[in-house]
Design an enzyme around this catalytic site. Structure first.
Site, PDB file in Angstrom:
ATOM      1  N   HIS A 260      -1.293 -29.455  19.431  1.00 55.59           N
ATOM      2  CA  HIS A 260      -2.549 -29.110  20.103  1.00 55.59           C
ATOM      3  C   HIS A 260      -2.408 -27.795  20.865  1.00 55.59           C
ATOM      4  O   HIS A 260      -3.285 -26.929  20.806  1.00 55.59           O
ATOM      5  CB  HIS A 260      -2.945 -30.218  21.084  1.00 55.59           C
ATOM      6  CG  HIS A 260      -3.657 -31.375  20.465  1.00 55.59           C
ATOM      7  ND1 HIS A 260      -3.017 -32.297  19.677  1.00 55.59           N
ATOM      8  CD2 HIS A 260      -4.965 -31.762  20.531  1.00 55.59           C
ATOM      9  CE1 HIS A 260      -3.886 -33.219  19.287  1.00 55.59           C
ATOM     10  NE2 HIS A 260      -5.080 -32.915  19.775  1.00 55.59           N
TER      11      HIS A 260
ATOM     12  N   HIS B 113       2.372 -35.540  25.934  1.00 57.15           N
ATOM     13  CA  HIS B 113       3.418 -34.516  25.835  1.00 57.15           C
ATOM     14  C   HIS B 113       3.998 -34.241  27.209  1.00 57.15           C
ATOM     15  O   HIS B 113       3.377 -34.542  28.237  1.00 57.15           O
ATOM     16  CB  HIS B 113       2.862 -33.210  25.250  1.00 57.15           C
ATOM     17  CG  HIS B 113       2.578 -33.269  23.784  1.00 57.15           C
ATOM     18  ND1 HIS B 113       3.581 -33.238  22.844  1.00 57.15           N
ATOM     19  CD2 HIS B 113       1.416 -33.363  23.099  1.00 57.15           C
ATOM     20  CE1 HIS B 113       3.047 -33.304  21.629  1.00 57.15           C
ATOM     21  NE2 HIS B 113       1.739 -33.378  21.755  1.00 57.15           N
TER      22      HIS B 113
END
Length: 579
Positions: free
Chosen positions: A147, A198
């Site tokens: 992303h 993350h």
């Protein structure tokens, strides 16, 4: 029919990190072991940040906006720009569709390459809660963040291109667009931290990778376009061969990770776009200004109605191609693959079933993370319309999560007897050497660590924060709740949004004593229980790789040539004819 998928071999990770030591080359495993402590160190700090910031509104916002950094969003949005982008203001962006797809493909490929190369897990859950609207994101490795790579590369490229049409915009428009791109990037990158998907290492390296890809595109993109369009069919052929080689050398992961599937899909798209754009440029249907293969379009000439019909038809054609081509290839390719396998010409890949081991391929579910089947569109639209229907999960969700959870628990057990047996190497097999009664008293350090072994930086932090971070470190590797299940934001594991300073569940002396006395049999039982709770990966077939390449090459070709020619033939174009 395909045979039932075998249960995972639970003995593979029986000795802490041996699962990865056995499956990875020594140099890859050495890098992984170097980076794993960073992932573990940052987890309690991420949990502390999540505790302080989480609200239902932010949960919904970041879960929803994460879709704007996915492959699906760009695969739908960019062709629309290309089909309907030849206007005075949007032209600078529309003609760059091919270049943006090249950047996205590079980001997906290289981030997936690094993920499968190093096999680094996401930050541990618990203590983190993972907030996502995607069912597959948590199954991938964590490092680096795709992303972040996508968001940074597209935003930097768009901001640079925005400078080129500054004179065509009002100052307020220019500043608003520029601010929008910056806000988009920060929102996507920070959202990966907020959602627990993350860690800092993942988003920092993902952002650096995205920036490098954007700079490479800006420096050499024009040169590549000139090469593709000016030398006959040779350059598209060479580019296709290079992409196929990159697909072939993609690293084998240690776990069943879907990163490779996305890399193959985008590789196919790039092949289709390169071939399609080259052929469209010489077909007579395209314009040469501002670059070869530019689609002729004028909103004033076509009007809103025909423009909307143009977009709808283009999307429908792409989905029809996907719906019919995949089943056809699943029927025709297996016999060919069996012949190649007998001649030892097949290219086997881990976690993909060879054609000789199945007779037919049943209908597959959740087999595509880039463009879903048409039957899934109503459900996807409903999820987007109701972003609060997010999944908040706690606990291991993938094999990588499970192995890391077990490895961290083993590390804590080794540390708990460290003061008795001396330092225990990371690679050694843990066995309980003493009883809890023989353990020296350590009133200020229940895990047998001195203050010098406390988490890095904790001793320098204010007492409340140090206490919270330490409590989250105590949670790491403790399984609670069923992985992947939805839970409320007031779960005992998670910071309640109604109570800004919740108290973590106390850890009793009997809990600690039981942890020290943990037997090998119990460890095996614990591991088996964790793996049995994981969602079993579906059977994957060797023909899926070639199928994805063919299907997505067709999608790329349709986006830049096939649909555009169709628009002209059915009266939804500008009336351009090569004859």
């Amino acid at each position: 029919m395909a045979p039932a998928h075998d249960e995972p071999r639970l003995d593979a990770g029986n000795k802490h990190q041996d699962h990865y030591a056995r499956r990875l080359p020594p140099w890859r495993n050495a890098i992984r072991k170097t980076l794993i402590p960073i992932v573990r160190w940052e987890t309690p700090y991420l949990a502390y940040m999540q505790e302080k910031l989480r609200t239902p509104t932010l949960d919904s916002y970041f879960a929803f906006t994460a879709n704007l950094g996915t492959h699906t969003f760009f695969m739908v949005f960019l062709p629309i720009l290309f089909w309907c982008g030849y206007t005075d203001v949007a032209r600078a962006y529309a003609v760059d569709m091919c270049r943006m797809v090249h950047m996205l493909a590079a980001g997906v490929y290289w981030s997936g390459f690094l993920k499968d190369l190093l096999c680094l897990p996401r930050p541990l859950s618990p203590p983190l809660a993972r907030i996502t609207m995607s069912g597959s994101a948590a199954l991938e490795y964590g490092f680096p963040s795709s992303h972040s790579t996508n968001a940074v590369s597209v935003a930097l490229y768009a901001i640079y291109k925005l400078q080129g049409c500054r004179d065509e915009l009002q100052p307020t428009q220019f500043m608003a667009l520029q601010g929008l791109f910056y806000f988009y990037t920060v929102s996507i990158v920070f959202g990966r931290l907020y959602c627990g998907m993350h860690g800092f290492l993942d988003v920092v390296l993902g952002s650096i990778l995205g920036a490098a890809i954007a700079v490479a595109q800006l420096m050499w993109g024009d040169l590549f376009d000139s090469w593709i369009f000016s030398n006959g069919y040779g350059p598209p052929l060479i580019a296709t061969l290079v992409i196929l080689v990159l697909v072939r050398i993609h690293p084998e992961p240690a776990d069943d990770c879907p990163c490779f599937d996305d890399s193959v899909s985008f590789s196919g798209v790039v092949i289709g776009i390169n071939v399609g754009a080259w052929h469209y440029a010489v077909s007579g249907f395209a314009l040469d200004d501002p670059m070869p293969s530019t689609a002729p379009f004028s909103l004033e000439t076509l009007g809103i109605g025909r423009t909307a019909a143009r977009i709808l038809l283009g999307v429908i054609v792409i989905f029809i191609w996907r719906e019919f081509m995949k089943p056809a290839l699943f029927k025709t390719l297996p016999p060919l693959f069996r012949i190649l396998e007998q001649a030892s010409l097949n290219l086997p890949r881990a976690f993909f079933l060879s054609a000789s081991k199945y007779t037919s391929i049943p209908p597959l579910r959740d087999d595509d993370n880039v463009i879903p089947p048409a039957s899934e569109l109503p459900n996807m639209l409903a999820n987007l319309a109701h972003p609060r229907k997010r999944s908040v999960s706690v606990g291991p969700q993938s094999a990588a999560d499970a192995y890391e959870t077990l490895a961290y628990r083993n590390r804590r057990r080794r540390e708990s007897i460290n003061s008795i047996d001396g330092p225990v190497p990371e690679e050694s097999i843990w066995t309980p050497a003493t009883s809890a009664a023989e353990k020296p008293s350590a009133p200020d350090d229940r895990l047998g660590r001195g203050k010098e072994q406390a988490p890095l930086g904790v001793g320098l932090l204010p007492t409340p924060m140090a206490s919270r971070v330490h409590s989250y470190e105590q949670m790491m590797g403790q399984e609670r709740g069923r992985p992947g299940s939805s839970i409320s934001t007031t779960s005992p594991l998670l910071p309640s949004t109604n109570n800004p300073n919740p108290t973590p569940p106390p850890e009793t002396d009997s809990d600690f004593a039981g942890e020290v006395l943990f037997s090998l049999e119990e460890a095996e039982s614990e591991k088996r229980e964790i793996f049995m709770r994981l969602t079993k990966p579906r059977v994957r077939y060797d023909v899926e790789v070639i199928t994805k390449l063919i299907v997505y090459s067709g999608i790329g070709w349709l986006a830049v040539e096939g649909d555009l020619v169709l628009f002209e033939l059915v009266g939804l174009g500008m009336g351009v004819r090569p004859w």
